[in-house]
Motif scaffolding. Sequence first.
Motif, mmCIF file in Angstrom:
data_model
loop_
_atom_site.group_PDB
_atom_site.id
_atom_site.type_symbol
_atom_site.label_atom_id
_atom_site.label_comp_id
_atom_site.label_asym_id
_atom_site.label_seq_id
_atom_site.Cartn_x
_atom_site.Cartn_y
_atom_site.Cartn_z
ATOM 1 N N MET A 158 0.850 -1.193 0.000
ATOM 2 C CA MET A 158 0.000 0.000 0.000
ATOM 3 C C MET A 158 0.886 1.243 0.000
ATOM 4 O O MET A 158 2.053 1.193 0.396
ATOM 5 N N HIS A 159 0.312 2.343 -0.442
ATOM 6 C CA HIS A 159 1.029 3.616 -0.392
ATOM 7 C C HIS A 159 0.006 4.742 -0.229
ATOM 8 O O HIS A 159 -1.177 4.582 -0.547
ATOM 9 N N HIS B 197 0.248 2.734 -10.861
ATOM 10 C CA HIS B 197 0.924 1.883 -9.883
ATOM 11 C C HIS B 197 0.389 0.467 -10.033
ATOM 12 O O HIS B 197 -0.644 0.245 -10.674
ATOM 13 N N GLU B 198 1.070 -0.483 -9.452
ATOM 14 C CA GLU B 198 0.594 -1.861 -9.497
ATOM 15 C C GLU B 198 -0.797 -1.940 -8.884
ATOM 16 O O GLU B 198 -1.052 -1.345 -7.830
ATOM 17 N N SER C 93 -7.414 -5.919 -4.133
ATOM 18 C CA SER C 93 -6.754 -7.202 -3.901
ATOM 19 C C SER C 93 -7.714 -8.376 -4.083
ATOM 20 O O SER C 93 -7.376 -9.508 -3.736
ATOM 21 N N GLU D 56 -3.636 2.244 -3.302
ATOM 22 C CA GLU D 56 -3.410 3.666 -3.058
ATOM 23 C C GLU D 56 -4.436 4.167 -2.048
ATOM 24 O O GLU D 56 -5.637 4.001 -2.245
ATOM 25 N N GLY E 135 -7.094 0.705 -6.635
ATOM 26 C CA GLY E 135 -6.474 -0.604 -6.671
ATOM 27 C C GLY E 135 -7.304 -1.561 -5.843
ATOM 28 O O GLY E 135 -8.201 -1.151 -5.111
ATOM 29 N N GLU F 232 -2.443 -4.164 -7.280
ATOM 30 C CA GLU F 232 -2.552 -4.717 -5.932
ATOM 31 C C GLU F 232 -1.853 -3.852 -4.888
ATOM 32 O O GLU F 232 -1.970 -4.116 -3.688
ATOM 33 N N ASP F 233 -1.110 -2.831 -5.328
ATOM 34 C CA ASP F 233 -0.478 -1.878 -4.412
ATOM 35 C C ASP F 233 -1.500 -0.781 -4.135
ATOM 36 O O ASP F 233 -1.577 0.218 -4.842
ATOM 37 N N TYR G 111 -10.064 4.304 -1.901
ATOM 38 C CA TYR G 111 -8.889 3.543 -2.291
ATOM 39 C C TYR G 111 -8.826 3.451 -3.809
ATOM 40 O O TYR G 111 -9.850 3.537 -4.487
#
Length: 291
Positions: free
Chosen positions: A1-2, A40-41, A23, A46, A21, A43-44, A19
Amino acid sequence: MHYVKAKGILSAKNGMNLYRGCSHGCIYCDSRSKCYHMEHEFEDIEIKENAIELLEIALKHKRKKCMIGTGAMTDPYIPLEMELGHIRKAMALVCEYGHGFTVITKSSRILRDIDLLKKINDTTKCVVQMTMTTYDEELCRKIEPNVSTTRERFEVLKELHGAGIPAVVWLSPILPFINDTEENILGILDYCARAEVYGVICFGMGLTLRDGNREYFYRQLDRSFPGMKEKYIRKYGDQYMIESPNSRKLMALFHEICRQNEMLHDNAQIFAYLNTFEEKYAGRQLSIFDL
């Protein structure tokens, strides 16, 4: 996460995504499409660190009460939500400022917040939208691997109905040669009828594939349904709209079963319902005599 700082939180139509992204790993996910510019990926996750602060400011300055929605791009009930509680904080604000609320999810984690859903619905309107794709539990685990199974979602719908919270089901997507069967449609609609949902949204028996999500979808087909990718390429090429060969027959069945069970199945009417703010007073809806 970021974490990122957002400039705003509510769209022009009063939707929000806390959020970016996901999972859940659903093989057909449109939110992976390049047109959404997710840099961004997927699954990462945001996290908009100032989302709750921005939401309070937006709600405080709303001139008219309205329905606030979430879940259109990212399911708010990803596992990370149970740690951060952003959607719960957002719902508490929606409740405090007297707005209505609607959420789209595939997760039984929503039951954590049934107290707030009920509190909102007691004073204005709260509608839970639940996506249901396949009646077969084993198939569900293949195409939606990290989320509540359809049976678990059915149990959620029953609990919501028992709490007086209306629900709408999205019958989507229907994957050609995978879940485009009468048995699947009948099974899902049976769940809907038994849970007494308000309505069922269906835009057709098929799915959409854009650049980005098409590539991911095909990789997952190779993994779980060997040979299926080639069948799609031969049949559909690079089409955006992927319609089941059984579409006409399945849509007729869909409308007939909904009519028999008195479930609303006109998309325009359902969206009008979802977008219409309603206010209640002393356990009943306001009428002209209350004004």
